[in-house]
Design a protein around this motif. Structure first.
Motif, PDB file in Angstrom:
ATOM      1  N   GLY A  18       0.805  -1.203   0.000  1.00  0.00           N
ATOM      2  CA  GLY A  18       0.000   0.000   0.000  1.00  0.00           C
ATOM      3  C   GLY A  18       0.847   1.265   0.000  1.00  0.00           C
ATOM      4  N   LEU A  19       0.312   2.304  -0.524  1.00  0.00           N
ATOM      5  CA  LEU A  19       0.989   3.598  -0.596  1.00  0.00           C
ATOM      6  C   LEU A  19       0.997   4.256   0.782  1.00  0.00           C
ATOM      7  CD1 LEU A  19       2.127   5.805  -2.612  1.00  0.00           C
ATOM      8  CD2 LEU A  19      -0.198   6.727  -2.638  1.00  0.00           C
ATOM      9  N   ILE A  20       2.145   4.824   1.159  1.00  0.00           N
ATOM     10  CA  ILE A  20       2.248   5.627   2.380  1.00  0.00           C
ATOM     11  C   ILE A  20       2.333   7.084   1.963  1.00  0.00           C
ATOM     12  CG2 ILE A  20       3.582   6.131   4.452  1.00  0.00           C
ATOM     13  CD1 ILE A  20       4.617   3.319   4.448  1.00  0.00           C
ATOM     14  N   THR A  21       1.458   7.909   2.507  1.00  0.00           N
ATOM     15  CA  THR A  21       1.432   9.327   2.157  1.00  0.00           C
ATOM     16  C   THR A  21       1.528  10.178   3.414  1.00  0.00           C
ATOM     17  OG1 THR A  21      -0.976   9.641   2.321  1.00  0.00           O
ATOM     18  CG2 THR A  21      -0.121   8.742   0.245  1.00  0.00           C
ATOM     19  N   ASP A  22       1.812  11.457   3.221  1.00  0.00           N
ATOM     20  CA  ASP A  22       1.723  12.379   4.351  1.00  0.00           C
ATOM     21  C   ASP A  22       0.264  12.794   4.512  1.00  0.00           C
ATOM     22  OD1 ASP A  22       1.233  14.289   2.368  1.00  0.00           O
ATOM     23  OD2 ASP A  22       2.494  15.806   3.325  1.00  0.00           O
ATOM     24  N   ARG A  23      -0.014  13.703   5.400  1.00  0.00           N
ATOM     25  CA  ARG A  23      -1.393  14.063   5.696  1.00  0.00           C
ATOM     26  C   ARG A  23      -2.085  14.751   4.512  1.00  0.00           C
ATOM     27  NH1 ARG A  23      -1.953  15.727  10.225  1.00  0.00           N
ATOM     28  NH2 ARG A  23      -3.881  16.890   9.994  1.00  0.00           N
ATOM     29  N   ASN A  24      -1.317  15.301   3.587  1.00  0.00           N
ATOM     30  CA  ASN A  24      -1.869  15.993   2.420  1.00  0.00           C
ATOM     31  C   ASN A  24      -1.838  15.153   1.151  1.00  0.00           C
ATOM     32  OD1 ASN A  24      -2.275  18.461   3.918  1.00  0.00           O
ATOM     33  ND2 ASN A  24      -0.051  18.778   3.802  1.00  0.00           N
ATOM     34  N   ARG A  71      10.286  -1.170  -3.035  1.00  0.00           N
ATOM     35  CA  ARG A  71       9.847   0.069  -2.399  1.00  0.00           C
ATOM     36  C   ARG A  71      10.767   1.222  -2.784  1.00  0.00           C
ATOM     37  NH1 ARG A  71       4.721   0.638  -0.882  1.00  0.00           N
ATOM     38  NH2 ARG A  71       4.397   1.080   1.332  1.00  0.00           N
ATOM     39  N   PHE A  72      10.168   2.373  -3.055  1.00  0.00           N
ATOM     40  CA  PHE A  72      10.918   3.591  -3.347  1.00  0.00           C
ATOM     41  C   PHE A  72      10.379   4.696  -2.446  1.00  0.00           C
ATOM     42  CE2 PHE A  72      11.319   7.631  -5.742  1.00  0.00           C
ATOM     43  CZ  PHE A  72      12.700   7.705  -5.737  1.00  0.00           C
ATOM     44  N   TYR A  73      11.302   5.517  -1.917  1.00  0.00           N
ATOM     45  CA  TYR A  73      10.945   6.553  -0.948  1.00  0.00           C
ATOM     46  C   TYR A  73      11.272   7.927  -1.534  1.00  0.00           C
ATOM     47  CZ  TYR A  73      10.860   2.390   1.904  1.00  0.00           C
ATOM     48  OH  TYR A  73      10.577   1.131   2.385  1.00  0.00           O
ATOM     49  N   PRO A  74      10.268   8.630  -2.049  1.00  0.00           N
ATOM     50  CA  PRO A  74      10.519   9.922  -2.720  1.00  0.00           C
ATOM     51  C   PRO A  74      11.192  10.961  -1.833  1.00  0.00           C
ATOM     52  CG  PRO A  74       8.308   9.115  -3.208  1.00  0.00           C
ATOM     53  CD  PRO A  74       8.851   8.236  -2.142  1.00  0.00           C
ATOM     54  N   ALA A  75      10.855  10.991  -0.531  1.00  0.00           N
ATOM     55  CA  ALA A  75      11.433  12.003   0.357  1.00  0.00           C
ATOM     56  C   ALA A  75      12.816  11.614   0.860  1.00  0.00           C
ATOM     57  CB  ALA A  75      10.504  12.267   1.545  1.00  0.00           C
ATOM     58  N   ALA A  84      -2.265   6.900   5.401  1.00  0.00           N
ATOM     59  CA  ALA A  84      -2.012   8.349   5.465  1.00  0.00           C
ATOM     60  C   ALA A  84      -1.456   8.699   6.838  1.00  0.00           C
ATOM     61  CB  ALA A  84      -3.298   9.124   5.200  1.00  0.00           C
ATOM     62  N   LEU A  85      -0.218   9.156   6.867  1.00  0.00           N
ATOM     63  CA  LEU A  85       0.412   9.522   8.128  1.00  0.00           C
ATOM     64  C   LEU A  85      -0.004  10.922   8.555  1.00  0.00           C
ATOM     65  CD1 LEU A  85       4.066   8.191   7.649  1.00  0.00           C
ATOM     66  CD2 LEU A  85       2.071   7.014   8.589  1.00  0.00           C
ATOM     67  N   SER A  86       0.274  11.231   9.815  1.00  0.00           N
ATOM     68  CA  SER A  86      -0.023  12.568  10.330  1.00  0.00           C
ATOM     69  C   SER A  86       1.056  13.569   9.928  1.00  0.00           C
ATOM     70  CB  SER A  86      -0.124  12.519  11.857  1.00  0.00           C
ATOM     71  OG  SER A  86       1.104  12.051  12.417  1.00  0.00           O
ATOM     72  N   ILE A  87       2.183  13.074   9.439  1.00  0.00           N
ATOM     73  CA  ILE A  87       3.308  13.928   9.068  1.00  0.00           C
ATOM     74  C   ILE A  87       2.916  14.905   7.962  1.00  0.00           C
ATOM     75  CG2 ILE A  87       5.638  13.933   8.077  1.00  0.00           C
ATOM     76  CD1 ILE A  87       5.558  12.894  10.912  1.00  0.00           C
ATOM     77  N   ASP A  88       3.307  16.169   8.120  1.00  0.00           N
ATOM     78  CA  ASP A  88       3.178  17.165   7.062  1.00  0.00           C
ATOM     79  C   ASP A  88       4.551  17.301   6.413  1.00  0.00           C
ATOM     80  OD1 ASP A  88       3.065  19.560   5.539  1.00  0.00           O
ATOM     81  OD2 ASP A  88       1.392  20.278   6.752  1.00  0.00           O
ATOM     82  N   LEU A  89       4.655  16.894   5.157  1.00  0.00           N
ATOM     83  CA  LEU A  89       5.962  16.845   4.502  1.00  0.00           C
ATOM     84  C   LEU A  89       6.622  18.216   4.442  1.00  0.00           C
ATOM     85  CD1 LEU A  89       7.966  14.972   3.182  1.00  0.00           C
ATOM     86  CD2 LEU A  89       6.801  15.302   0.998  1.00  0.00           C
ATOM     87  N   GLU A 141       0.840  13.569  -0.158  1.00  0.00           N
ATOM     88  CA  GLU A 141       2.141  13.485  -0.813  1.00  0.00           C
ATOM     89  C   GLU A 141       2.748  12.102  -0.555  1.00  0.00           C
ATOM     90  OE1 GLU A 141       3.701  15.587  -2.792  1.00  0.00           O
ATOM     91  OE2 GLU A 141       2.051  17.036  -2.695  1.00  0.00           O
ATOM     92  N   PRO A 142       3.217  11.395  -1.610  1.00  0.00           N
ATOM     93  CA  PRO A 142       3.731  10.032  -1.415  1.00  0.00           C
ATOM     94  C   PRO A 142       5.035  10.011  -0.629  1.00  0.00           C
ATOM     95  CG  PRO A 142       4.110  10.776  -3.668  1.00  0.00           C
ATOM     96  CD  PRO A 142       3.263  11.829  -3.021  1.00  0.00           C
ATOM     97  N   LEU A 143       5.099   9.129   0.349  1.00  0.00           N
ATOM     98  CA  LEU A 143       6.308   8.920   1.137  1.00  0.00           C
ATOM     99  C   LEU A 143       6.929   7.555   0.864  1.00  0.00           C
ATOM    100  CD1 LEU A 143       5.122  10.334   4.595  1.00  0.00           C
ATOM    101  CD2 LEU A 143       6.272  11.545   2.740  1.00  0.00           C
ATOM    102  N   ALA A 144       6.123   6.597   0.400  1.00  0.00           N
ATOM    103  CA  ALA A 144       6.629   5.265   0.053  1.00  0.00           C
ATOM    104  C   ALA A 144       5.733   4.691  -1.034  1.00  0.00           C
ATOM    105  CB  ALA A 144       6.639   4.351   1.267  1.00  0.00           C
ATOM    106  N   VAL A 145       6.330   4.322  -2.163  1.00  0.00           N
ATOM    107  CA  VAL A 145       5.582   3.762  -3.284  1.00  0.00           C
ATOM    108  C   VAL A 145       6.253   2.469  -3.723  1.00  0.00           C
ATOM    109  CG1 VAL A 145       4.747   5.999  -4.082  1.00  0.00           C
ATOM    110  CG2 VAL A 145       6.895   5.107  -4.966  1.00  0.00           C
ATOM    111  N   SER A 146       5.483   1.583  -4.354  1.00  0.00           N
ATOM    112  CA  SER A 146       6.010   0.328  -4.868  1.00  0.00           C
ATOM    113  C   SER A 146       6.155   0.417  -6.379  1.00  0.00           C
ATOM    114  CB  SER A 146       5.085  -0.838  -4.506  1.00  0.00           C
ATOM    115  OG  SER A 146       5.128  -1.080  -3.114  1.00  0.00           O
ATOM    116  N   THR A 147       7.320   0.032  -6.881  1.00  0.00           N
ATOM    117  CA  THR A 147       7.582   0.044  -8.314  1.00  0.00           C
ATOM    118  C   THR A 147       7.899  -1.373  -8.776  1.00  0.00           C
ATOM    119  OG1 THR A 147       9.919   0.515  -7.916  1.00  0.00           O
ATOM    120  CG2 THR A 147       8.472   2.393  -8.262  1.00  0.00           C
ATOM    121  N   PRO A 148       7.439  -1.773  -9.987  1.00  0.00           N
ATOM    122  CA  PRO A 148       7.724  -3.126 -10.482  1.00  0.00           C
ATOM    123  C   PRO A 148       9.195  -3.295 -10.843  1.00  0.00           C
ATOM    124  CG  PRO A 148       6.597  -1.830 -12.156  1.00  0.00           C
ATOM    125  CD  PRO A 148       6.608  -0.990 -10.921  1.00  0.00           C
TER     126      PRO A 148
END
Length: 575
Positions: A60-66, A150-154, A217-222, A68-75
């Motif tokens: 599953g995608l991990i995002t910040d509170r708004n 897993r790829f972490y944009p931030a 969706a995390l509580s973190i504001d990026l 914004e992707p924080l962790a995405v899966s790529t093939p």
């Protein structure tokens, strides 16, 4: 049938009968297998040719509170082989090794070491383009499977909060580990036909569709996380510090808006990763909070009814002898201080005398209720609880040290929660690392009038003459308290020589608090080590940016008369 001249005619008849029975049995078995019990032969055939290939499910995608992707899966493409089959293709080994970009000798050693196995990874985590480039060469014995990585944009900015996954896409640190069941998907199955060498003959059907993981969706504001990361990193460089942590919490909801740590690491490239950089210091490192807990000692005094803000304490000559133990004040005072003055001057002598009057039990109770030395309930991997001592009988020395922040150990996240309680008018709400869609239920742990009184007193700590002016934020009233704590020795009793933690904890705007923040700088070595000198400027810079990013209305703008006076002064100066 009559057999002429046969000595034993019945034997012939028995043989014919047996042959007839055998033919009948065989015929019946043929009819049974092909008409009645067809599943048996089908099952035997399928066992030799039908295979189920797993269909990977992306996390599953991990995002910040708004969002914004924080962790995405790529093939990604993974290449594998059957070492048993490859043992008979030694002439092709150098070609395969070259195509994979591996050393031929090491490749040969790997094949020989796994000669008795039927499966071996050749290389994992290739991009689809890289994998297809190798597969297009049609190398014998080289097969592929599709996986996700897993790829972490931030990158390093959110590394300690989000964590990372291992090569098999399982959570190993941070949120990836604590919410692994929520994020992990359910793999599917694809039915295919293969020959005895494992080569694909036909893609039959999808037996079960893959079920992707759920979004978190995390509580973190990026935006705040980037701000905290940048200022904390700059502070470590400017002060020659060893490490640092910064936590921002929403006062009303208990959401963690930012959690930055230094040093950090890049979760997308962990080849040269140092274990010390992986620690989420805000949740794992415990320390004595020093003077940052004095507001809670004063809170216990006000709640007892025995003390009022204007009551005086004689702190002259700045020392207090308890047996062989001497309590000392760092800053000079006029000799007599009220409770607000004790906080402004950070008087150890003054808060100790208050503690002797009200007793350590009341201070312990307040500290426990605001969450110091208690489990936060976040469920973060490796989080430490700290220690809030509770003696049956409180000697004077232990009473004094508890009042001014020694003898107990807390984490930065606990300290941020405690100041959130003060900022929220004494109401404690549970902390959360995930976005809160509704206002959580809270518990009143400090009397509301006492909490509001302390908000004003802590505002004076920042804004009064001689206060911690480096924590001020233009346009806003700010409340807070600095602290400086000696570091305990590791492996021995006592404290390490010339090793300190610089602290500042506070909230803003003071008129209607929205954000609570804690800054911890570990072992500053350049300009100084006092919290008001090292950590307070970081607090001021981050708080100023956070309030503006969150569109919090200023509560300390100059009046029209002040603006006019400033303009006239400025004009006269230019003339």
């Amino acid at each position: 049938m009559k057999l002429e001249g046969a000595l034993y005619p019945w034997r012939f008849r028995v043989v014919l009968g047996l042959l007839a029975l055998m033919v009948g049995a065989i015929s019946w078995r043929i009819v049974d297998l092909h008409v009645i019990d067809r599943a048996f032969l089908q099952g035997q055939g399928d066992a030799r040719s039908v295979r189920h290939i797993p269909i990977p499910a992306h996390r599953g995608l991990i995002t910040d509170r708004n969002g914004e992707p924080l962790a995405v899966s790529t093939p990604v493409t993974t290449l594998w082989t059957n070492p048993k089959d490859l043992m008979g293709l030694r002439d092709h080994w150098p070609v395969i090794a070259k195509a994979l970009g591996q050393d031929p000798k090491i490749f040969a050693q790997r094949i020989e070491q796994n000669a008795n196995r039927e499966f071996m990874y050749l290389v994992r985590g290739l991009t689809p383009e890289q994998g297809q480039a190798i597969l297009s060469q049609k190398l014998p014995g080289v097969y592929s499977i599709e996986e996700f990585r897993r790829f972490y944009p931030a990158g390093e900015v959110t590394a300690h909060v989000v964590g990372f996954t291992d090569v098999d896409d399982r959570g190993r640190e941070g949120v990836e580990l604590s919410f692994d069941e929520w994020l992990a998907g359910v793999p599917g199955k694809r039915q295919v036909l293969k020959d005895r060498r494992g080569r694909l003959i036909k893609d039959v059907q999808v037996a079960r569709n893959a079920k992707p993981g759920k979004t978190l969706a995390l509580s973190i504001d990026l935006r705040l996380q980037y701000l905290a990361h940048r200022e904390l990193r700059n502070a470590l460089v400017e002060n020659g510090a060893k490490a640092g942590s910064l936590v921002i919490a929403d006062v009303k909801t208990g959401e963690i808006l930012a959690m930055a740590n230094q040093p950090t690491y890049n979760p997308n490239n962990r080849r040269n990763l140092q274990p010390a950089a992986m620690r989420n210091r805000a949740m794992i490192d415990v320390f004595e909070p020093g003077s940052t807990v004095k507001p809670f000692s004063i809170s216990a005094a006000l709640e007892s009814g025995r003390w009022k803000p204007e009551d005086k304490v004689d702190v002259y000559p700045g020392t207090l002898q308890i047996g062989r133990y001497t309590i000392r004040d760092v800053s000079r005072s006029e000799g007599v201080l009220d409770l607000t003055g004790i906080l402004i001057k950070s008087s150890n002598v003054g808060v100790s005398k208050v503690a002797f009057d009200i007793g350590a039990e009341s201070i312990y109770r307040v500290m426990q209720q605001v969450g110091l030395g208690q489990d936060t309930g976040l469920g973060f991997p490796g989080e430490r609880v700290g220690n809030l001592p509770n003696h049956r009988k409180w000697p004077k020395a232990e009473t004094a040290t508890l009042a001014y922040g020694y003898g107990l150990s807390v984490t930065a996240i606990q300290l941020a929660h405690a100041y959130s309680v003060l900022a929220n008018n004494g109401r404690s709400v549970p902390l959360s690392l995930t976005r809160a869609d509704s206002l959580p239920d809270g518990v009143q742990v400090i009397d509301e009038s006492v909490a509001k009184t302390l908000q004003g007193m802590l505002q004076q700590v920042v804004e009064a003459p001689g206060g911690v002016f480096r924590a001020q934020v233009p346009g806003y009233h700010v409340s807070g308290k600095s602290g400086t704590a000696r570091k305990a020795s590791v492996g021995s009793k006592g404290y390490t020589q010339n090793a300190y933690r610089s602290l500042f904890a506070g909230f803003a705007p003071s008129s209607n608090p929205r954000i609570a923040m804690v800054v911890v700088i570990d072992e500053p070595s350049k300009a100084g080590y006092f919290g008001g000198l090292v950590s307070a400027p970081v607090f001021g810079k981050v708080m100023a940016g956070a309030l503006r990013l969150m569109n919090v209305a200023p509560d300390n703008l100059p009046t029209e008369e002040q603006q006019t006076a400033t303009a006239v002064t400025g004009k006269g100066g230019r003339i």
